[in-house]
Design an enzyme around this catalytic site. Structure first.
Site, PDB file in Angstrom:
ATOM      1  N   GLU A 297     -16.462  -0.665  -8.155  1.00 52.82           N
ATOM      2  CA  GLU A 297     -17.625  -1.557  -8.158  1.00 52.82           C
ATOM      3  C   GLU A 297     -18.600  -1.157  -9.259  1.00 52.82           C
ATOM      4  O   GLU A 297     -19.166  -2.013  -9.959  1.00 52.82           O
ATOM      5  CB  GLU A 297     -18.303  -1.527  -6.790  1.00 52.82           C
ATOM      6  CG  GLU A 297     -17.453  -2.192  -5.708  1.00 52.82           C
ATOM      7  CD  GLU A 297     -18.067  -2.096  -4.325  1.00 52.82           C
ATOM      8  OE1 GLU A 297     -18.185  -3.146  -3.659  1.00 52.82           O
ATOM      9  OE2 GLU A 297     -18.422  -0.969  -3.909  1.00 52.82           O
TER      10      GLU A 297
ATOM     11  N   LEU B 249     -18.052   9.307   1.420  1.00 54.94           N
ATOM     12  CA  LEU B 249     -17.687   9.061   2.814  1.00 54.94           C
ATOM     13  C   LEU B 249     -18.166  10.180   3.735  1.00 54.94           C
ATOM     14  O   LEU B 249     -18.432   9.945   4.917  1.00 54.94           O
ATOM     15  CB  LEU B 249     -16.172   8.892   2.932  1.00 54.94           C
ATOM     16  CG  LEU B 249     -15.587   7.662   2.222  1.00 54.94           C
ATOM     17  CD1 LEU B 249     -14.069   7.668   2.334  1.00 54.94           C
ATOM     18  CD2 LEU B 249     -16.163   6.381   2.808  1.00 54.94           C
TER      19      LEU B 249
ATOM     20  N   LEU C  27     -17.865   5.461  -2.672  1.00 59.63           N
ATOM     21  CA  LEU C  27     -18.842   5.839  -1.649  1.00 59.63           C
ATOM     22  C   LEU C  27     -18.581   7.252  -1.153  1.00 59.63           C
ATOM     23  O   LEU C  27     -17.443   7.623  -0.864  1.00 59.63           O
ATOM     24  CB  LEU C  27     -18.764   4.856  -0.479  1.00 59.63           C
ATOM     25  CG  LEU C  27     -19.615   5.178   0.759  1.00 59.63           C
ATOM     26  CD1 LEU C  27     -21.104   5.026   0.458  1.00 59.63           C
ATOM     27  CD2 LEU C  27     -19.205   4.261   1.923  1.00 59.63           C
TER      28      LEU C  27
ATOM     29  N   ALA D 236     -14.833   8.404  -7.268  1.00 57.93           N
ATOM     30  CA  ALA D 236     -14.033   8.100  -6.080  1.00 57.93           C
ATOM     31  C   ALA D 236     -14.758   7.174  -5.113  1.00 57.93           C
ATOM     32  O   ALA D 236     -14.274   6.931  -4.011  1.00 57.93           O
ATOM     33  CB  ALA D 236     -13.644   9.392  -5.373  1.00 57.93           C
TER      34      ALA D 236
ATOM     35  N   GLY E 298     -19.168  -3.092  -0.225  1.00 59.40           N
ATOM     36  CA  GLY E 298     -20.585  -3.416  -0.070  1.00 59.40           C
ATOM     37  C   GLY E 298     -21.377  -3.291  -1.350  1.00 59.40           C
ATOM     38  O   GLY E 298     -22.595  -3.436  -1.339  1.00 59.40           O
TER      39      GLY E 298
ATOM     40  N   LYS F 154     -17.161  16.566  -6.073  1.00 60.92           N
ATOM     41  CA  LYS F 154     -17.002  15.459  -5.126  1.00 60.92           C
ATOM     42  C   LYS F 154     -16.275  14.273  -5.760  1.00 60.92           C
ATOM     43  O   LYS F 154     -16.341  13.152  -5.253  1.00 60.92           O
ATOM     44  CB  LYS F 154     -18.380  14.998  -4.630  1.00 60.92           C
ATOM     45  CG  LYS F 154     -19.139  16.024  -3.812  1.00 60.92           C
ATOM     46  CD  LYS F 154     -18.575  16.126  -2.408  1.00 60.92           C
ATOM     47  CE  LYS F 154     -19.476  16.966  -1.511  1.00 60.92           C
ATOM     48  NZ  LYS F 154     -18.949  17.010  -0.118  1.00 60.92           N
ATOM     49  N   ARG F 155     -15.585  14.527  -6.868  1.00 61.08           N
ATOM     50  CA  ARG F 155     -14.931  13.458  -7.636  1.00 61.08           C
ATOM     51  C   ARG F 155     -15.944  12.359  -7.987  1.00 61.08           C
ATOM     52  O   ARG F 155     -15.627  11.183  -8.030  1.00 61.08           O
ATOM     53  CB  ARG F 155     -13.726  12.866  -6.890  1.00 61.08           C
ATOM     54  CG  ARG F 155     -12.626  13.888  -6.607  1.00 61.08           C
ATOM     55  CD  ARG F 155     -11.269  13.247  -6.429  1.00 61.08           C
ATOM     56  NE  ARG F 155     -11.258  12.224  -5.386  1.00 61.08           N
ATOM     57  CZ  ARG F 155     -10.262  11.366  -5.180  1.00 61.08           C
ATOM     58  NH1 ARG F 155      -9.177  11.423  -5.924  1.00 61.08           N
ATOM     59  NH2 ARG F 155     -10.335  10.479  -4.218  1.00 61.08           N
TER      60      ARG F 155
ATOM     61  N   ARG G  39      -9.611   2.652   5.263  1.00 65.71           N
ATOM     62  CA  ARG G  39     -10.690   3.485   5.794  1.00 65.71           C
ATOM     63  C   ARG G  39     -11.457   2.790   6.923  1.00 65.71           C
ATOM     64  O   ARG G  39     -12.388   3.356   7.484  1.00 65.71           O
ATOM     65  CB  ARG G  39     -11.692   3.825   4.680  1.00 65.71           C
ATOM     66  CG  ARG G  39     -11.106   4.493   3.462  1.00 65.71           C
ATOM     67  CD  ARG G  39     -10.637   5.887   3.732  1.00 65.71           C
ATOM     68  NE  ARG G  39     -10.278   6.581   2.492  1.00 65.71           N
ATOM     69  CZ  ARG G  39      -9.573   7.687   2.424  1.00 65.71           C
ATOM     70  NH1 ARG G  39      -9.117   8.239   3.541  1.00 65.71           N
ATOM     71  NH2 ARG G  39      -9.295   8.258   1.261  1.00 65.71           N
TER      72      ARG G  39
ATOM     73  N   GLU H 173     -10.724   0.334   1.000  1.00 61.11           N
ATOM     74  CA  GLU H 173     -11.614   0.099   2.143  1.00 61.11           C
ATOM     75  C   GLU H 173     -10.856  -0.282   3.402  1.00 61.11           C
ATOM     76  O   GLU H 173     -11.211   0.145   4.512  1.00 61.11           O
ATOM     77  CB  GLU H 173     -12.637  -0.987   1.795  1.00 61.11           C
ATOM     78  CG  GLU H 173     -13.801  -0.521   0.927  1.00 61.11           C
ATOM     79  CD  GLU H 173     -13.458  -0.365  -0.535  1.00 61.11           C
ATOM     80  OE1 GLU H 173     -14.336   0.044  -1.307  1.00 61.11           O
ATOM     81  OE2 GLU H 173     -12.302  -0.656  -0.921  1.00 61.11           O
TER      82      GLU H 173
END
Length: 265
Positions: free
Chosen positions: A121, A73, A71, A69, A149, A31-32, A144, A141
Site C-alpha cells: 500500500e 502485527l 502493518l 513487511a 486498510g 522489524k523488516r 491473517r 491479509e
C-alpha cells in the site's frame, strides 16, 4: 510552517542532497520495516514538509534487505484495538499516503525483498516503483484474518485490477520478477533498484517544479473525477503550466531546433 530541520524522526531517516533530491528511509530493519503507528505519523510529517522545502524529487527506500513487511502485527496484537480505534489508525495511513500521492513531489520507491500488505500500500502511493530481483509483492491479509486498510482497494486495484488483487488476498499469491512488472506492480525491474531510483529522481528533478507538481498531483485528482470534469480540470491545469515562465526558454530552444530530440537512446 514546519521545515526539514524541525522534524524529529526515530523510525525514518531523511536526507536531502545539494540537488534537492530527498531520501526517505524506512529505518526499522529488525522489524523488516513494519509500519507501526509512530512510523505512519512520521510519514505524515515528512511528506507534508517536503513540498514546501524546495525538494525536487524523493527516493523512498528501506534499510536492510526488505522494503516493508506492512502493518506491524505485533503492535496491533498487543494494542487490542477496538473497531473505532483501528478505523482511526487506517485514516492516518490514508493521510500519509495521500500526502505522498498528491503532494506534487515525484516519489520513486526503490523496492527490495518484502513489499507486502501495508508495504505494498505504501509503495503503491509512490509515483514510480523500481523493483530488484529480490522483490516480491503480496497481500496476505486473508491468511491473517485481516482486510486491507491503507488504500489497497484504491491504488493496488487500480494498478493490477480487481481480479488480481482479490486473488492475492484470497490465495496468498505472490508476484515477483518480470511478472510483477507485467501486471503493473512496478514500472522497472533492475539489478540495483536504488541506483535506478536515483537516476529517475535526478531526471525528474530537471523538470520545472510546477510541471512536476501537475504530473504528480493533477493526474491523480483527475482520475477521481468524471470524464467531463476531468477534461475541464485538465484544461485549467494546462493553461497554468503551459504558460509558466520556466517553460519559455525550453519552448524557444524547441522553436529554434536546438532542443534535445525525443528519440530512443
Amino acid at each position: 510552517m514546519r521545515t526539514i530541520s524541525d522534524l524529529s524522526l526515530e523510525n525514518l531517516r531523511l536526507d536531502v542532497d545539494e540537488d534537492g533530491i530527498a531520501t526517505v528511509t524506512l529505518n526499522r530493519p529488525a522489524k523488516r520495516n513494519a509500519l507501526d503507528a509512530a512510523t505512519i505519523d512520521e510519514l505524515i510529517e515528512v511528506f507534508a514538509t517536503l513540498p514546501r522545502a524546495g525538494v525536487r524529487a524523493c527516493v523512498l527506500r528501506g534499510e536492510g534487505t526488505h522494503f516493508s513487511a506492512g502493518l506491524d502485527l505485533v503492535e496491533h496484537y498487543h494494542a487490542n484495538r477496538s473497531a473505532s480505534d483501528f478505523m482511526h489508525v487506517c485514516l492516518r495511513w490514508h493521510e500519509a499516503f495521500n500526502k505522498m500521492e498528491y503532494g506534487g513531489v515525484p516519489v520513486i520507491a526503490a523496492l527490495k525483498g518484502a513489499v507486502v500488505g501495508g508495504g505494498l500500500e505504501l509503495a503503491s502511493a509512490a509515483h514510480i516503483r523500481v523493483a530488484d530481483q529480490t522483490t516480491y509483492f503480496g497481500l496476505p491479509e486473508g491468511q491473517r484474518g485481516l482486510f486491507t486498510g491503507g488504500g489497497a482497494t484504491i491504488r493496488v486495484a487500480d494498478l493490477i485490477g480487481k481480479a488480481r488483487m482479490i486473488d492475492m488476498m484470497l490465495s496468498g499469491r505472490l508476484y515477483r520478477g518480470q511478472e510483477a512488472v507485467d501486471v503493473g506492480l512496478a514500472q522497472y525491474l533492475v539489478d540495483d533498484s536504488e541506483a535506478k531510483a536515483y537516476e529517475i529522481a535526478r531526471a525528474a528533478a530537471q523538470n520545472p517544479p510546477l510541471s512536476n507538481f501537475a504530473i504528480c498531483s493533477a493526474i491523480s485528482h483527475m482520475q477521481n473525477m468524471s470524464a467531463l470534469d476531468a477534461a475541464y480540470a485538465e484544461s485549467v491545469v494546462a493553461g497554468v503550466v503551459n504558460t509558466q515562465e520556466a517553460a519559455k526558454a525550453r519552448l524557444e530552444a524547441f522553436a529554434k531546433g536546438t532542443a534535445a530530440k525525443v528519440k530512443p537512446q
